[in-house]
Motif scaffolding. Structure first.
Motif, PDB file in Angstrom:
ATOM      1  N   PHE A   5       0.777  -1.275   0.053  1.00 47.62           N
ATOM      2  CA  PHE A   5       0.153   0.166  -0.036  1.00 47.62           C
ATOM      3  C   PHE A   5       0.742   1.290   0.025  1.00 47.62           C
ATOM      4  N   PRO A  55       1.817   2.359  -3.907  1.00 47.07           N
ATOM      5  CA  PRO A  55       1.232   1.085  -3.821  1.00 47.07           C
ATOM      6  C   PRO A  55       1.543   0.131  -4.878  1.00 47.07           C
ATOM      7  N   ARG A 101      -2.913   0.145  -6.401  1.00 45.99           N
ATOM      8  CA  ARG A 101      -4.282   0.052  -5.367  1.00 45.99           C
ATOM      9  C   ARG A 101      -4.393   1.511  -4.746  1.00 45.99           C
ATOM     10  N   ARG A 102      -5.625   1.476  -4.333  1.00 49.32           N
ATOM     11  CA  ARG A 102      -6.074   2.533  -3.372  1.00 49.32           C
ATOM     12  C   ARG A 102      -5.304   2.019  -2.085  1.00 49.32           C
ATOM     13  N   ARG A 103      -4.758   3.159  -1.306  1.00 47.66           N
ATOM     14  CA  ARG A 103      -4.207   2.865  -0.012  1.00 47.66           C
ATOM     15  C   ARG A 103      -5.257   2.590   0.980  1.00 47.66           C
ATOM     16  N   TRP A 104      -4.985   1.761   1.931  1.00 42.99           N
ATOM     17  CA  TRP A 104      -5.845   1.411   3.009  1.00 42.99           C
ATOM     18  C   TRP A 104      -6.134   2.491   4.058  1.00 42.99           C
ATOM     19  N   ASP A 137      -8.525   4.808   3.842  1.00 41.48           N
ATOM     20  CA  ASP A 137      -8.851   6.099   3.277  1.00 41.48           C
ATOM     21  C   ASP A 137      -7.627   7.029   3.210  1.00 41.48           C
ATOM     22  N   ASP A 174      -5.779   7.762   0.839  1.00 44.95           N
ATOM     23  CA  ASP A 174      -5.724   8.692  -0.457  1.00 44.95           C
ATOM     24  C   ASP A 174      -6.748   9.689  -0.304  1.00 44.95           C
ATOM     25  N   VAL A 215      -9.241  -5.702   3.026  1.00 47.29           N
ATOM     26  CA  VAL A 215      -9.130  -4.403   2.463  1.00 47.29           C
ATOM     27  C   VAL A 215     -10.358  -3.880   1.462  1.00 47.29           C
ATOM     28  N   GLY A 235     -10.278   1.157  -0.750  1.00 50.84           N
ATOM     29  CA  GLY A 235      -9.693   1.578   0.433  1.00 50.84           C
ATOM     30  C   GLY A 235     -10.536   2.524   1.516  1.00 50.84           C
ATOM     31  N   GLN A 236     -11.745   2.383   1.533  1.00 52.45           N
ATOM     32  CA  GLN A 236     -12.534   3.170   2.385  1.00 52.45           C
ATOM     33  C   GLN A 236     -12.564   2.265   3.616  1.00 52.45           C
ATOM     34  N   THR A 294     -11.074  -2.332  10.454  1.00 56.73           N
ATOM     35  CA  THR A 294     -10.549  -3.544   9.570  1.00 56.73           C
ATOM     36  C   THR A 294     -10.353  -4.710  10.167  1.00 56.73           C
TER      37      THR A 294
END
Length: 221
Positions: free
Chosen positions: A30, A62, A71-74, A76, A78, A138, A142-143, A152
């Motif tokens: 990430f 990521p 990937r979107r970062r975990w 939130d 991003d 995840v 990433g939300q 999580t």
């Protein structure tokens, strides 16, 4: 705690809790890195608790997801508004992570309530004691869920990170979740077997923790 940089996070720890966090590591999946601080109690639900200072790693990006895109970062991380708030106001308690013995079963319990916790991903990072491995759920976007109040979920491998953390003189006293959808959140936590460990109330979304410190009881949010 999300920080704009690890240096900002370490300075916050020293000023707020009276102690600097210990070393952590990088998360290649990430593009983030962290520093850790034990807040474990001798017994009870917080017996292996630790505080994570996490920030975007400026030297990393990521990894690619199944679609070939980054990937979107975990957590939130991003989200532009969240990043701007942390940069301007300092580290913030944005989320929490709960250990479960069977990650697939826990995710299924949430899915039965219409809550999509996310894909189960294998993850790891190098430590001085070797490779630390875990599985974590995840979402592709990433939300966080319930504004960070629904945890999580993580299933650790043979080694738990708190095993290598020295006693910091801190201990987690309580974790308080506040959310406008408190009853739905309560039902989700109950499905995970976590409802008895927390304080939960209705109101504007907010996550806070009380810590026993050498300076007395300190609330972080």
């Amino acid at each position: 705690m999300m920080a704009d940089t690890l240096e900002q996070g370490a300075a916050w720890c020293q000023a707020t809790l009276g102690i600097a966090p210990g070393p952590g590591g990088a998360h290649p999946l990430f593009g983030t890195h962290n520093r850790l601080l034990s807040i474990a109690t001798q017994a009870g639900p917080f017996a292996q608790a630790y505080l994570e200072i996490i920030a975007i790693d400026p030297a990393a990006s990521p990894a690619a997801g199944p679609d070939g895109r980054a990937r979107r970062r975990w957590f939130d991380m991003d989200d532009a508004a969240l990043r701007a708030q942390v940069r301007a106001q300092g580290p913030r308690l944005i989320h929490w992570v709960a250990r479960v013995p069977d990650l697939a079963r826990a995710c299924a319990a949430l899915a039965a309530k219409g809550i999509e916790r996310g894909d189960i991903l294998p993850a790891s990072r190098q430590t001085p004691r070797g490779l630390l491995q875990w599985q974590i759920a995840v979402r592709p976007d990433g939300q966080r869920l319930f504004d960070g109040c629904l945890p999580t979920l993580i299933q650790w491998g043979q080694t738990h990170p708190s095993d290598a953390l020295p006693d910091s003189g801190l201990a987690l006293h309580s974790l308080h979740l506040q959310h406008p959808q408190a009853e739905a959140l309560r039902a989700a936590l109950k499905a995970l077997g976590l409802s008895g460990q927390l304080q939960l109330s209705a109101g504007p979304a907010r996550l806070s923790a009380q810590l026993h410190t050498p300076r007395g009881l300190v609330t972080v949010a």
